[in-house]
Design a protein around this motif. Structure first.
Motif, PDB file in Angstrom:
ATOM      1  N   THR A 115      41.959 -23.239   9.522  1.00 52.33           N
ATOM      2  CA  THR A 115      43.138 -24.054   9.211  1.00 52.33           C
ATOM      3  C   THR A 115      44.207 -23.889  10.280  1.00 52.33           C
ATOM      4  N   PHE A 116      44.427 -22.648  10.685  1.00 59.23           N
ATOM      5  CA  PHE A 116      45.409 -22.384  11.750  1.00 59.23           C
ATOM      6  C   PHE A 116      44.992 -23.075  13.051  1.00 59.23           C
ATOM      7  N   TYR A 117      43.704 -23.057  13.345  1.00 63.71           N
ATOM      8  CA  TYR A 117      43.187 -23.691  14.566  1.00 63.71           C
ATOM      9  C   TYR A 117      43.361 -25.211  14.509  1.00 63.71           C
ATOM     10  N   ILE A 118      42.997 -25.809  13.380  1.00 63.05           N
ATOM     11  CA  ILE A 118      43.069 -27.268  13.238  1.00 63.05           C
ATOM     12  C   ILE A 118      44.511 -27.760  13.223  1.00 63.05           C
ATOM     13  N   SER A 119      45.459 -26.886  12.815  1.00 63.14           N
ATOM     14  CA  SER A 119      46.854 -27.322  12.753  1.00 63.14           C
ATOM     15  C   SER A 119      47.407 -27.722  14.121  1.00 63.14           C
ATOM     16  N   PHE A 120      46.737 -27.318  15.203  1.00 66.84           N
ATOM     17  CA  PHE A 120      47.158 -27.698  16.558  1.00 66.84           C
ATOM     18  C   PHE A 120      46.382 -28.907  17.073  1.00 66.84           C
ATOM     19  N   HIS A 121      45.670 -29.573  16.189  1.00 63.09           N
ATOM     20  CA  HIS A 121      44.834 -30.694  16.594  1.00 63.09           C
ATOM     21  C   HIS A 121      45.096 -31.915  15.706  1.00 63.09           C
ATOM     22  N   GLU A 122      44.699 -33.044  16.196  1.00 63.68           N
ATOM     23  CA  GLU A 122      44.647 -34.268  15.396  1.00 63.68           C
ATOM     24  C   GLU A 122      43.185 -34.498  15.034  1.00 63.68           C
ATOM     25  N   TRP A 123      42.905 -34.511  13.733  1.00 60.29           N
ATOM     26  CA  TRP A 123      41.517 -34.573  13.286  1.00 60.29           C
ATOM     27  C   TRP A 123      41.426 -35.305  11.962  1.00 60.29           C
ATOM     28  N   GLY A 124      40.530 -36.259  11.866  1.00 57.97           N
ATOM     29  CA  GLY A 124      40.335 -37.027  10.643  1.00 57.97           C
ATOM     30  C   GLY A 124      39.046 -36.692   9.925  1.00 57.97           C
ATOM     31  N   ILE A 125      38.636 -35.435   9.968  1.00 58.92           N
ATOM     32  CA  ILE A 125      37.411 -34.899   9.358  1.00 58.92           C
ATOM     33  C   ILE A 125      36.186 -35.280  10.198  1.00 58.92           C
ATOM     34  N   LEU A 126      36.031 -36.564  10.502  1.00 54.48           N
ATOM     35  CA  LEU A 126      34.924 -37.014  11.344  1.00 54.48           C
ATOM     36  C   LEU A 126      35.375 -37.048  12.797  1.00 54.48           C
ATOM     37  N   GLY A 127      34.451 -36.784  13.686  1.00 47.85           N
ATOM     38  CA  GLY A 127      34.777 -36.812  15.103  1.00 47.85           C
ATOM     39  C   GLY A 127      35.242 -35.459  15.617  1.00 47.85           C
ATOM     40  N   LYS A 128      35.593 -35.441  16.883  1.00 47.33           N
ATOM     41  CA  LYS A 128      36.006 -34.209  17.541  1.00 47.33           C
ATOM     42  C   LYS A 128      37.521 -34.045  17.461  1.00 47.33           C
ATOM     43  N   PRO A 129      38.005 -32.843  17.078  1.00 39.51           N
ATOM     44  CA  PRO A 129      39.462 -32.619  17.034  1.00 39.51           C
ATOM     45  C   PRO A 129      40.089 -32.759  18.411  1.00 39.51           C
ATOM     46  N   GLN A 130      41.259 -33.387  18.454  1.00 40.91           N
ATOM     47  CA  GLN A 130      41.986 -33.565  19.710  1.00 40.91           C
ATOM     48  C   GLN A 130      43.205 -32.644  19.721  1.00 40.91           C
ATOM     49  N   PHE A 131      43.301 -31.805  20.734  1.00 44.43           N
ATOM     50  CA  PHE A 131      44.398 -30.845  20.830  1.00 44.43           C
ATOM     51  C   PHE A 131      45.712 -31.560  21.115  1.00 44.43           C
ATOM     52  N   ILE A 132      46.719 -31.302  20.263  1.00 42.00           N
ATOM     53  CA  ILE A 132      48.033 -31.928  20.432  1.00 42.00           C
ATOM     54  C   ILE A 132      49.152 -30.886  20.407  1.00 42.00           C
ATOM     55  N   ALA A 133      48.802 -29.609  20.582  1.00 45.57           N
ATOM     56  CA  ALA A 133      49.766 -28.496  20.639  1.00 45.57           C
ATOM     57  C   ALA A 133      50.610 -28.430  19.366  1.00 45.57           C
ATOM     58  N   LEU A 134      51.930 -28.454  19.508  1.00 47.90           N
ATOM     59  CA  LEU A 134      52.829 -28.247  18.367  1.00 47.90           C
ATOM     60  C   LEU A 134      53.305 -29.552  17.734  1.00 47.90           C
ATOM     61  N   GLU A 135      52.642 -30.646  18.042  1.00 45.50           N
ATOM     62  CA  GLU A 135      53.118 -31.948  17.553  1.00 45.50           C
ATOM     63  C   GLU A 135      53.134 -32.023  16.035  1.00 45.50           C
ATOM     64  N   ASN A 136      52.111 -31.453  15.384  1.00 46.69           N
ATOM     65  CA  ASN A 136      52.081 -31.477  13.915  1.00 46.69           C
ATOM     66  C   ASN A 136      53.248 -30.696  13.316  1.00 46.69           C
ATOM     67  N   TYR A 137      53.619 -29.603  13.961  1.00 47.69           N
ATOM     68  CA  TYR A 137      54.708 -28.775  13.447  1.00 47.69           C
ATOM     69  C   TYR A 137      56.073 -29.429  13.680  1.00 47.69           C
ATOM     70  N   THR A 138      56.245 -30.057  14.828  1.00 49.54           N
ATOM     71  CA  THR A 138      57.516 -30.748  15.087  1.00 49.54           C
ATOM     72  C   THR A 138      57.676 -31.953  14.163  1.00 49.54           C
ATOM     73  N   LYS A 139      56.549 -32.543  13.770  1.00 45.10           N
ATOM     74  CA  LYS A 139      56.588 -33.691  12.861  1.00 45.10           C
ATOM     75  C   LYS A 139      57.132 -33.310  11.493  1.00 45.10           C
TER      76      LYS A 139
END
Length: 294
Positions: free
Chosen positions: A39-63
């Motif tokens: 969960t901690f790892y995925i929190s730094f990515h954009e991922w919709g369950i299917l496909g490969k997670p895309q690293f977006i750094a702290l974007e989810n946290y700033t959102k």
């Protein structure tokens, strides 16, 4: 017995406990530790369950800082917890004191008060939803007997959360009662006898003997009830589904909505990570305060 045999026996005795606990360790790693780190790892990515997670750094946290629904759900979670924890603990202690006395049918009353604890949250939510029904519910029927107009409990932004809190108290008071009862029964009678010799009345015995002796029990109950309050999901999902609007949406439900309804696993993981640290922080503070009081 030879030296080799003795060495093998000692070796077996040391290894045997680890063999027995290995299944529990594997289950704990599989369903607790690994998901937490994932969960901690995925929190730094954009991922919709299917496909490969895309690293977006702290974007989810700033959102999170600009997400009004997140702050609303956090406020609702605090509101729900503040409305359930002190009352469930206080009424649980009161019930434990009453049922710790030698009264007729004591075992029966203990069972009655504990019975709601074993009721499924979903079943309790359905039952109390019927009781809060504005047309044929029990509560509005009682209010009508006193000439008071009925309340739209679960469809009102004002009364929906209090209705859920009342339901939770029915479910949790019995749990606190049983834990407090075990704490009260562990208090030596000699302490009350000594207090009586010193001329203490019932109220003074309560504050000078009972309260100090059950502080560890109180700390445990508060910690468990706060965790339960922040982890609530199924009861609110059954009774209000977070509505009306977002008036009863709590953090766990918002995480569920983002993850499994909208497919935003990365953003949901970021909320879950923040939620994890909130729970850890609150638990640490409560345990620290409990030790300082002791």
């Amino acid at each position: 017995m030879s030296t080799i045999a003795r060495w093998y026996q000692k070796r077996s005795q040391k290894i045997a406990p680890y063999i027995f606990i290995t299944p529990n360790i594997l289950l704990f790693l599989t369903f607790m530790i690994i998901p937490i780190f994932f969960t901690f790892y995925i929190s730094f990515h954009e991922w919709g369950i299917l496909g490969k997670p895309q690293f977006i750094a702290l974007e989810n946290y700033t959102k999170l800082f600009s997400d009004q629904v997140f702050w609303t759900s956090l406020g609702n979670t605090v509101y729900y917890t503040a409305g359930t924890v002190p009352f469930s603990a206080a009424f649980g202690l009161l019930g434990a004191i009453l049922l710790n006395r030698k009264i007729p049918l004591r075992s029966f009353f203990r069972a009655i008060f504990f019975a709601p604890v074993v009721v499924s949250m979903v079943a309790a939510g359905l039952i109390w939803s019927w009781m809060f029904n504005p047309n044929y519910g029990l509560f509005n029927e009682i209010l009508s007997k006193f000439g008071i107009e009925g309340v739209s409990w679960l469809t009102s932004t004002t009364w929906a959360m209090p209705a859920v809190i009342i339901t939770t108290l029915w479910l949790r008071i019995g749990y606190c009662l049983v834990i407090y009862l075990s704490g009260l029964q562990a208090i030596p009678d000699e302490l009350y006898e000594a207090a009586s010799i010193d001329g203490a009345n019932g109220w003074q015995k309560f504050w000078s003997v009972t309260i100090p002796m059950i502080k560890p029990t109180t700390t445990f109950i508060i910690v468990m009830e706060v965790i339960h309050g922040f982890m609530v999901f199924d009861l609110i999902y059954t009774m209000t589904n977070g509505g009306p609007g977002f008036s009863t949406t709590v953090l766990v439900q918002y995480i569920y909505q983002k993850a499994f309804e909208e497919g935003q696993m990365g953003y949901a993981s970021a909320i879950g990570t923040i939620f994890f640290f909130i729970i850890m922080g609150l638990t640490a503070v409560q345990l620290r305060l409990g030790r300082e009081k002791d």
